[in-house]
Scaffold this active site. Structure first.
Site, mmCIF file in Angstrom:
data_model
loop_
_atom_site.group_PDB
_atom_site.id
_atom_site.type_symbol
_atom_site.label_atom_id
_atom_site.label_comp_id
_atom_site.label_asym_id
_atom_site.label_seq_id
_atom_site.Cartn_x
_atom_site.Cartn_y
_atom_site.Cartn_z
ATOM 1 N N ASN A 1 0.911 -1.395 0.143
ATOM 2 C CA ASN A 1 0.054 0.004 -0.112
ATOM 3 C C ASN A 1 0.940 1.268 -0.025
ATOM 4 O OD1 ASN A 1 -1.879 2.129 0.400
ATOM 5 N ND2 ASN A 1 -2.305 1.601 2.685
ATOM 6 N N TRP A 2 1.160 1.790 -1.310
ATOM 7 C CA TRP A 2 2.203 2.807 -1.538
ATOM 8 C C TRP A 2 1.416 4.218 -0.526
ATOM 9 C CZ3 TRP A 2 4.311 2.898 -6.895
ATOM 10 C CH2 TRP A 2 5.122 1.749 -7.228
ATOM 11 N N LYS A 3 0.322 4.210 -0.423
ATOM 12 C CA LYS A 3 -0.418 5.308 0.277
ATOM 13 C C LYS A 3 -0.038 6.708 -0.572
ATOM 14 C CE LYS A 3 -0.079 3.453 4.714
ATOM 15 N NZ LYS A 3 0.002 3.617 6.115
ATOM 16 N N HIS B 1 -9.542 1.696 4.299
ATOM 17 C CA HIS B 1 -8.253 1.796 4.780
ATOM 18 C C HIS B 1 -8.509 2.723 6.141
ATOM 19 C CE1 HIS B 1 -4.294 3.025 6.327
ATOM 20 N NE2 HIS B 1 -4.094 1.795 5.660
ATOM 21 N N GLU C 1 -6.926 5.141 7.396
ATOM 22 C CA GLU C 1 -6.735 6.485 6.958
ATOM 23 C C GLU C 1 -8.059 7.307 6.521
ATOM 24 O OE1 GLU C 1 -2.885 5.931 5.281
ATOM 25 O OE2 GLU C 1 -1.958 5.136 7.200
ATOM 26 N N GLU D 1 -5.944 -4.420 10.232
ATOM 27 C CA GLU D 1 -4.771 -3.599 10.431
ATOM 28 C C GLU D 1 -5.151 -3.142 11.859
ATOM 29 O OE1 GLU D 1 -2.752 -2.516 6.780
ATOM 30 O OE2 GLU D 1 -4.533 -1.155 6.854
ATOM 31 N N GLY E 1 2.140 2.249 10.601
ATOM 32 C CA GLY E 1 3.181 3.331 10.743
ATOM 33 C C GLY E 1 3.580 4.010 11.657
ATOM 34 N N SER F 1 2.914 -2.090 10.399
ATOM 35 C CA SER F 1 4.396 -1.921 10.451
ATOM 36 C C SER F 1 4.698 -3.575 10.223
ATOM 37 C CB SER F 1 4.654 -1.563 12.029
ATOM 38 O OG SER F 1 4.144 -0.224 12.084
#
Ligand code: PGA
Length: 251
Positions: free
Chosen positions: A9-11, A94, A96, A166, A172, A212
């Protein structure tokens, strides 16, 4: 039985030029992978990534999908656009998106329905915050999120979906859930899927861990029976780290 799936997941990272550099370095390093390998890239990288990944065994995914087919939805990207650009997978819900962009279980559900209608493999994210874990609410939160996401989704469609567990406090932060914590909660999520859809769907569904996950902890996590792969953020931005994770999951 369940084929592991490692998804990056490159975000909001990597311009097109940086995408080209990363995938050019990554492809030869994962050419012997026996797990599914996916890179979920920013919208602006999808077409290029799909071109670069042709013949490499790496599949390309998006990080969101509109619930509407088309029309006046400024800033959204439709299923048809993603498909034509070459995406096969899509991350939905997600944390975020939930935290910063008002995503709810209801919007996750609408996006999931649309993604399935268009033949994508969705990766639906669920997970608790630190407060929720410390308050003993982990299972309740995951159950509500899974039930909300899959509302009205048939067993056949559910069987095509991947879930990513998650824990928000592990994303992160460098703080991974322990192997046992991740395994236990994923086992619980599988039991929720079982109560919704029965044994065949629950036993066949791939449920990833995310938060992570990296070259140092991948082996321990992947050794756990409930964990079928990973959704990798930070460590997917370096070819060497991501390849290490992919190749560990291929053992
Ligand atoms: P991380 O992100 O690996 O950087 O913790 C995972 C994710 O948010 O999907």
């Amino acid at each position: 039985m369940r084929k592991p799936i490692i998804a990056g997941n490159w975000k909001m990272n990597k311009t097109a030029a940086e995408c080209r550099a990363l995938l050019t370095e990554l492809a030869p390093k994962v050419k012997n992978a026996t797990c599914d390998v996916v890179v979920c890239v920013p919208f602006t990288d999808i077409a290029l990534a799909a071109e670069l990944c042709k013949g490499t065994g790496i599949a390309v995914g998006a990080q969101n999908i509109a619930w509407a087919e088309s029309g006046a939805f400024t800033g959204e990207i439709s299923a048809a656009m993603l498909k034509e650009a070459g995406a096969q997978y899509v991350i939905i819900g997600h944390s975020e998106r939930r935290q910063y962009f008002g995503e709810t279980d209801a919007t996750v559900n609408s996006r999931l329905v649309r993604a399935l209608e268009h033949g994508f493999t969705p990766i639906v994210c669920v997970g608790e915050t630190l407060d929720e874990r410390e308050g003993g609410k982990t299972e309740n939160v995951c159950k509500t999120q899974v039930e909300g996401a899959f509302k009205g989704v048939s067993a056949d469609d559910a069987a095509k979906t991947v879930i990513a567990y998650e824990p928000v406090w592990a994303i992160g932060t460098g703080k991974t859930a322990t192997d046992d914590q991740a395994d236990e909660t994923i086992g619980y999520i599988r039991s929720v899927v079982r109560s919704l859809y029965g044994d065949a769907v629950a036993d066949g569904m791939r449920i990833q861990y995310g938060g992570s996950m990296n070259a140092k902890n991948v082996e321990g996590l992947m050794a756990k029976p409930q964990i079928d792969g990973g959704l990798i953020g930070g460590a997917s931005l370096k070819a060497e780290d991501f390849a290490y994770i992919v190749n560990s999951a291929s053992k």
